[in-house]
Every structure is written in structure tokens, then in C-alpha cells.
Design an enzyme around this catalytic site. Sequence first.
Site, PDB file in Angstrom:
ATOM      1  N   HIS A 166       0.820  -1.212   0.000  1.00  0.00           N
ATOM      2  CA  HIS A 166       0.000   0.000   0.000  1.00  0.00           C
ATOM      3  C   HIS A 166       0.851   1.258   0.000  1.00  0.00           C
ATOM      4  O   HIS A 166       1.997   1.280   0.459  1.00  0.00           O
ATOM      5  CB  HIS A 166      -0.954   0.016   1.204  1.00  0.00           C
ATOM      6  CG  HIS A 166      -0.275   0.181   2.526  1.00  0.00           C
ATOM      7  ND1 HIS A 166       0.188   1.387   2.992  1.00  0.00           N
ATOM      8  CD2 HIS A 166       0.009  -0.715   3.499  1.00  0.00           C
ATOM      9  CE1 HIS A 166       0.725   1.235   4.179  1.00  0.00           C
ATOM     10  NE2 HIS A 166       0.642  -0.031   4.521  1.00  0.00           N
ATOM     11  N   ARG A 207      -6.192   1.297   3.958  1.00  0.00           N
ATOM     12  CA  ARG A 207      -5.048   1.727   3.146  1.00  0.00           C
ATOM     13  C   ARG A 207      -4.690   0.710   2.074  1.00  0.00           C
ATOM     14  O   ARG A 207      -4.262   1.081   0.977  1.00  0.00           O
ATOM     15  CB  ARG A 207      -3.841   2.034   4.035  1.00  0.00           C
ATOM     16  CG  ARG A 207      -3.344   0.887   4.917  1.00  0.00           C
ATOM     17  CD  ARG A 207      -2.373   1.427   5.951  1.00  0.00           C
ATOM     18  NE  ARG A 207      -1.725   0.409   6.782  1.00  0.00           N
ATOM     19  CZ  ARG A 207      -2.260  -0.085   7.893  1.00  0.00           C
ATOM     20  NH1 ARG A 207      -3.461   0.311   8.292  1.00  0.00           N
ATOM     21  NH2 ARG A 207      -1.585  -0.979   8.612  1.00  0.00           N
ATOM     22  N   HIS A 238       0.355  -5.351   2.744  1.00  0.00           N
ATOM     23  CA  HIS A 238       1.212  -4.591   3.663  1.00  0.00           C
ATOM     24  C   HIS A 238       2.635  -5.140   3.657  1.00  0.00           C
ATOM     25  O   HIS A 238       2.878  -6.270   3.230  1.00  0.00           O
ATOM     26  CB  HIS A 238       0.624  -4.664   5.067  1.00  0.00           C
ATOM     27  CG  HIS A 238      -0.816  -4.274   5.111  1.00  0.00           C
ATOM     28  ND1 HIS A 238      -1.244  -3.017   5.453  1.00  0.00           N
ATOM     29  CD2 HIS A 238      -1.950  -4.995   4.840  1.00  0.00           C
ATOM     30  CE1 HIS A 238      -2.564  -2.962   5.393  1.00  0.00           C
ATOM     31  NE2 HIS A 238      -3.018  -4.151   5.029  1.00  0.00           N
TER      32      HIS A 238
END
Length: 238
Positions: free
Chosen positions: A9, A60, A179
Site C-alpha cells: 500500500h 489503506r 502490507h
Amino acid sequence: MPTLILLRHGQSRWNLEDRFTGWVDVDLTPEGEAQATKGGELIKAAGIQIDRAFTSVLTRAIRTCWLALTAAGQVYVPETKDWRLNERHYGGLTGLNKAETAKKHGDDQVKVWRRSYDVPPPPLAPGGEFDFAGDRRYAGATLPDTESLKTTLDRVAPYWAAEIAPKLAAGETLLVAAHGNSLRAIVKLLYGLSDTAIIDVEIPTGNPLLIELDAALKPVSARYLDEARATKLPTYGA
């Protein structure tokens, strides 16, 4: 040929504030939005046709996925969200400023918590601001109160084996927008990296990592689509 695109992200608000984020659901900054969009533009320029996308349940990563797919002209592809692709849970460090935490506990201790493979931060106390037990995204799940990269891998691996690997084995091209640590866990699985080798693997934000796999889902080739922002790629079996 099975193809996997790993996309970390874009910059989040707490990235900008240098805070331990983990499972806290903060949004992207304008810079993070631009990074995600650029990632999608690179996918489009490379002529990659995505069959489906996977992401976490954190805003996110979800918005990075959406922005990238929109820029790639492929926002219509099926998308699956799952908490097992979440960032590593930072336990009692959640929400703290990284520099201030280093002053309090010492640089060496914070480095162990952040970069070691199997040493988690102190656990998160129940009932506080960042207790996710009541969040419906995790209904029915047994939630951690802290995680190392090792325990992050322990939850990512079964999801990978059950949901992602079979789609790759069928020859699909997949986007995983997630992530830093959940993607590092996938890289460790794919490349058979040692517990020591994975420590030095870093995945830059918003830069798609394109990995082509053989029938056994072993990496055949890999490259970042933005070569100017590339980090060192892992070596199989290192």
C-alpha cells in the site's frame, strides 16, 4: 504461466507521522494515493491483464487496490478481502511514535522488535483504544495481541495455500495489494527464504513486484515495474 503481482500500500497517515500502525485502520495520504495510482499505471503500461485481486480488510490496502485497478483500467476484476492479509500486529507498540519509542527503550531493543524474525513486541493490553475484539471484521476469529514476522507468516500461510495458490496453479494472474510484513511473509514462502535472509527483504510502497512462476509455483523471474525505486530481489533458497 502463473503470475503474481505484489503491491504494498501507498504511504499512510501514520507512515507520515512515523507511528507503529499495524492493524489500526488509517487511510492513505495524498502521496499514498499517488503511489497507488502510479502502480496501476505501471501495470497498464506493462500490458498485464489481472484475473482477480486479493487485499486485507484495512482501508489503506483496499484503497491502494482500488486505485491501482482503476489506473490499470481493470477495476471490474473480482476482489477478495481477508484479515489474514493484514499488516503485522504491533501489540503494545501500536500508535506509538517510532523515534520516541527508541528514546524510551533504546535503538537496539526497538530494532529487535521491528526487524527480528521471531521476537514480537510486548502484547497489547485488552480493552484499550486499539483492542479490535469488537470489530465485526474479525467476528469469529482468534485475534493476536502482538505478532512477529514469524507469527504473521503463520496466519498468512494457510490463507495462501487455501485461497491464492490454487488460483495461481490454475494459471491466473493475481494482484495482492497488502502490507509490508504480510507481503514479506508471501515472499518468504515463495522463495523458501531462511529466517535470517527474510530480515533484509524490504518491499517499497506502491511499486508493483511482478513475479512469474512455474507449474510448481516456484519463481522463474521477478522485477519491480518501477526500476528506479526497486529494492534488492531475493534469491531462491537463500
